[in-house]
Design an enzyme around this catalytic site. Structure first.
Site, PDB file in Angstrom:
ATOM      1  N   LEU A   1       4.568   3.438  -5.654  1.00 51.02           N
ATOM      2  CA  LEU A   1       5.940   3.379  -5.484  1.00 51.02           C
ATOM      3  C   LEU A   1       6.078   1.604  -4.955  1.00 51.02           C
ATOM      4  CD1 LEU A   1       7.115   6.360  -3.610  1.00 51.02           C
ATOM      5  CD2 LEU A   1       7.973   5.812  -5.809  1.00 51.02           C
TER       6      LEU A   1
ATOM      7  N   GLY B   1       2.791  -4.630   3.742  1.00 51.04           N
ATOM      8  CA  GLY B   1       1.828  -5.127   4.591  1.00 51.04           C
ATOM      9  C   GLY B   1       0.913  -4.214   5.160  1.00 51.04           C
TER      10      GLY B   1
ATOM     11  N   GLY C   1       0.051  -1.315   3.269  1.00 51.76           N
ATOM     12  CA  GLY C   1      -0.725  -0.483   2.407  1.00 51.76           C
ATOM     13  C   GLY C   1       0.133  -0.022   1.281  1.00 51.76           C
TER      14      GLY C   1
ATOM     15  N   ASP D   1       8.878  -2.355  14.106  1.00 50.63           N
ATOM     16  CA  ASP D   1       8.965  -3.099  13.255  1.00 50.63           C
ATOM     17  C   ASP D   1      10.207  -2.603  12.218  1.00 50.63           C
ATOM     18  OD1 ASP D   1       8.095  -4.784  11.116  1.00 50.63           O
ATOM     19  OD2 ASP D   1       6.325  -3.639  10.582  1.00 50.63           O
TER      20      ASP D   1
END
Ligand SMILES: *[C@@H]1O[C@H](CO)[C@@H](O)[C@H](O)[C@H]1NC(C)=O
Ligand SMILES: *[C@@H]1O[C@H](CO)[C@@H](O)[C@H](O)[C@H]1NC(C)=O
Ligand SMILES: *[C@@H]1O[C@H](CO)[C@@H](O)[C@H](O)[C@H]1NC(C)=O
Ligand SMILES: *[C@@H]1O[C@H](CO)[C@@H](O)[C@H](O)[C@H]1NC(C)=O
Length: 664
Positions: free
Chosen positions: A343, A347, A349, A461
């Site tokens: 998909l 950063g 993975g 994040d």
């Protein structure tokens, strides 16, 4: 005459040790006086730092010693600096003598080594003598390199320093030593009061003291080290997981420090993965050639299967059992992690789409490469606890699986991919009503994490690429806590160590501590990103005539429009006139409010919700408002933005440890 016992009691009562010599080969029974995160491990090692949170660590001989103006002293210790990363460590540590009157709790961690703070570095009133073993080059202390030994008198600007190493007794040649090599090494420090001379020597553990010292310098310590003083070790943690161990230590006042018996020192914990277990070995029946071949064939098949589905499981995971997926199931669900199931790659993975066998649930499986085990247990505990968060604007986490060097996280599948693809990609742009609904959704998910759940969860994040869109185009926050994993495991390859450029609150950059208000800051950047359709920071492709890369800072640009009385001009041009001006005005001003450089001036998520749904009026921005970037430009060269810039490159040893504190 006083009876001996009474004398002893008196000495204990004033807390000054009369004994002027001691030796510890391991510290299990030393009774060291520890503070901060310093500890003595069950094996008897003194462990100064063991986290990535900018904490202090001090360990002192249990009782202070009485120094006189004419006191000479001598000490030796064996240490090891063990970083999780091969070529990166935090600042080192120091042996120190400090007056008992000194309050070390106001010292700072990271490059300050727990000795001084930004305001008292260099102050003669400190009366601190230290020998630093420093593994980071800090230009602000005029450090020579990132691997040196320094003599520090009242200051981290060393009075004398030398590259770590020693002179070979036989050849006289200088041999380099790497302080952060994870190998034990021994240091000798002697002060001769009559000659006012300090000598320092260094050598690999078990080697004799080199005849030629590494450093010799003349400094009169009679006004520095005179009085009751603590002797011991000091350090501070920083963003790289790095352990400072002391294995043994001896000291003598007015005499030579007793020698340490290396055979009696505790062993360092083994580093790296356990040796492969023998179970993989296949016993070959020595019958006929055919039988051997058959056995090899079967063995290889088993071995292949075993390797393909191999997992990493540790005892502590038992309690998380229900949240654990079998790797084989995830492998099957994603058709063997085939490319066509990919998909996206971010950063942290790669994410694959899959369907769980059995329940036919559609899932997204994120493969995060992660070599370090450090912090894994806390992280899994957090993942599992976050897995219990239930909110329509949070991506539901179903569970996890672990393999060697890899963590797999299983989420419900979100069919409309991530918000940034819609904002910045080529696909069909979102209309204003959709954008506002996504903004409100994310705000409510965040409010739930911050205030309405059983414990405060900080996202760390928040950004458009971490907001996923479900089948009804609702925004859902994903990737909770992953930044935290990298906080602990500090992967130098990623710039996401504690968040993402442009969304990082200045105090987070400075202190390394994420809070709900640093989340609010990131949410402010997110608001502008969604309303303007531009990223918080965009680099121009070309360098300008000065060789600098131009940078577009969204917050500055929006503020410029606000100053001109036309903030609404910042709205994404793709929307044309198809937006509600009053709503857009609120979103943009709220974005700037959340981006306030001072955390105290930012609203809570509860207030943010009220401003967004109109139940409370959004206060006007003060005319003096400046963005973080402007503030940094006003401050000196080493401003916050400077730190950001180095943060982003995140490869330089010197700057890694600056992150915490150099912004001031
Ligand atoms: C660090 O040491 C302290 C004190 O022994 C301990 O409580 C803590 O769990 C350790 N932290 C890590 C990350 O190992
Ligand atoms: C720095 O340390 C001194 C003690 O030497 C203390 O008085 C002062 O408050 C500290 N300053 C800061 C900014 O922490
Ligand atoms: C330490 O060295 C730096 C860099 O040379 C200098 O700017 C600073 O003033 C020095 N500080 C002290 C206390 O000597
Ligand atoms: C020792 O380190 C210095 C500086 O890093 C380097 O220039 C030199 O080549 C090294 N010497 C040896 C023998 O490794």
């Amino acid at each position: 005459m006083l009876p001996r016992k009474l004398l002893l009691l008196l000495l204990v009562a004033v807390g000054v040790e009369a004994g002027v010599e001691f030796a510890y080969e391991g510290f299990p029974a030393a009774g060291l006086s520890l503070d901060g995160i310093a500890s003595v491990t069950p094996d008897g090692l003194l462990l100064l730092t063991n986290d990535t949170d900018l904490n202090l660590a001090h360990a002192f001989h249990p009782a202070p010693l009485r120094f006189h103006r004419t006191s000479s002293f001598s000490t030796t210790f064996v240490f090891a600096i063990v970083s999780e990363l091969n070529d990166l460590s935090t600042s080192g540590f120091a042996f120190l003598v400090a007056p008992t009157s000194r309050d070390l709790s106001s010292a700072m961690a990271a490059q300050y080594l727990g000795l001084f703070n930004a305001s008292d570095n260099g102050d003669a009133r400190n009366r601190v003598f230290a020998v630093e073993l420093d593994t980071v080059r800090n230009p602000e202390f005029a450090d020579m390199n990132d691997n040196h030994v320094g003599i520090d008198v009242n200051s981290l600007n060393s009075s004398a320093a030398a590259m770590a190493g020693y002179y070979d007794d036989a050849t006289g040649a200088f041999r380099n030593l790497s302080l952060a090599s994870r190998e034990p090494m021994q240091v000798w420090v002697d002060y001769d009061a009559a000659a006012t001379e300090i000598t320092v020597a260094l050598a690999p553990a078990r080697s004799p003291r080199p005849r030629r010292p590494l450093l010799t310098t003349r400094i009169d310590l009679s006004t520095v080290v005179a009085d009751t003083a603590y002797v011991g070790f000091s350090s501070g943690s920083s963003i790289v997981m790095c352990r400072h161990y002391v294995l043994g230590w001896s000291f003598s006042l007015d005499g030579a420090a007793p020698a340490l018996d290396h055979a009696k020192l505790p062993k360092l914990p083994r580093i790296g993965p356990k040796p492969q277990s023998k179970t993989l070995a296949i016993a070959l029946p020595m019958v006929t050639t055919a039988a051997v071949l058959a056995a090899v064939g079967v063995g290889l098949l088993l071995l292949r299967r075993r390797l393909r589905y191999a997992e990493l499981r540790e005892d502590w995971e038992v309690e998380f059992g229900p949240h654990r997926f079998a790797f084989k199931d995830l492998f099957d669900a994603t058709a063997g992690f085939k490319d066509k199931r990919l998909l996206g790659t971010g950063g942290f993975g790669s994410v694959y789409r899959g369907v769980l066998p059995g329940t036919r649930t559609e899932v997204a499986v994120k493969r995060v490469s992660h070599e370090s085990r450090q912090g894994m247990r806390e992280f899994i505990a957090e993942v599992v606890s976050i897995g219990r968060l239930r909110h329509r604007n949070l991506v539901q986490l179903l569970g996890y699986c672990r393999r060697k060097g890899e963590l797999l996280l299983v989420y419900y599948y979100m069919p409309n991919s991530s918000l940034d693809k819609h904002l910045h990609g080529h696909g069909h742009a979102l209309d204003w009503a959709q954008r506002l609904r996504i903004i409100k959704g994310v705000a409510s998910g965040l409010l739930y994490m911050h205030e309405d759940w059983e414990q405060v969860v900080i996202h760390r994040d928040i950004k458009a690429s971490n907001v996923l869109l479900d089948g009804d185009m609702n925004g859902r926050l994903g990737d909770f806590g992953l930044a935290r994993l990298y906080d602990h495991g500090a992967d130098p390859q990623t710039t996401h160590v504690v968040g993402t450029m442009g969304y990082l609150a200045p105090e987070l950059v400075r202190t390394g501590k994420a809070t709900t208000l640093s989340d609010v800051f990131a949410f402010g950047a997110f608001l502008l990103e969604v309303a303007c359709g531009r990223r918080p920071i965009e680099e121009e492709e070309e360098e300008d005539v000065y060789g600098d890369v131009d940078r577009f800072v969204l917050a500055d640009w929006v503020l410029g429009h606000w100053r001109n009385g036309a903030i609404i001009r910042a709205v994404d041009a793709k929307l044309g006139t198809g937006y509600d001006a009053a709503e857009a005005d609120t979103v943009l001003r709220l974005g700037l409010t959340c981006l306030h450089p001072s955390p105290a001036a930012r609203p809570s998520m509860k207030q943010v919700m009220q401003y967004l749904d109109g139940s409370a009026p959004l206060p006007e921005l003060p005319p003096t408002y400046v963005t973080v970037n402007m503030l940094a430009a006003m401050e000196t060269h080493q401003g916050v933005l400077g730190t950001w810039a180095v943060w982003r490159s995140a490869s330089s040893v010197a700057t890694m440890s600056d992150i915490g504190l150099s912004g001031r």
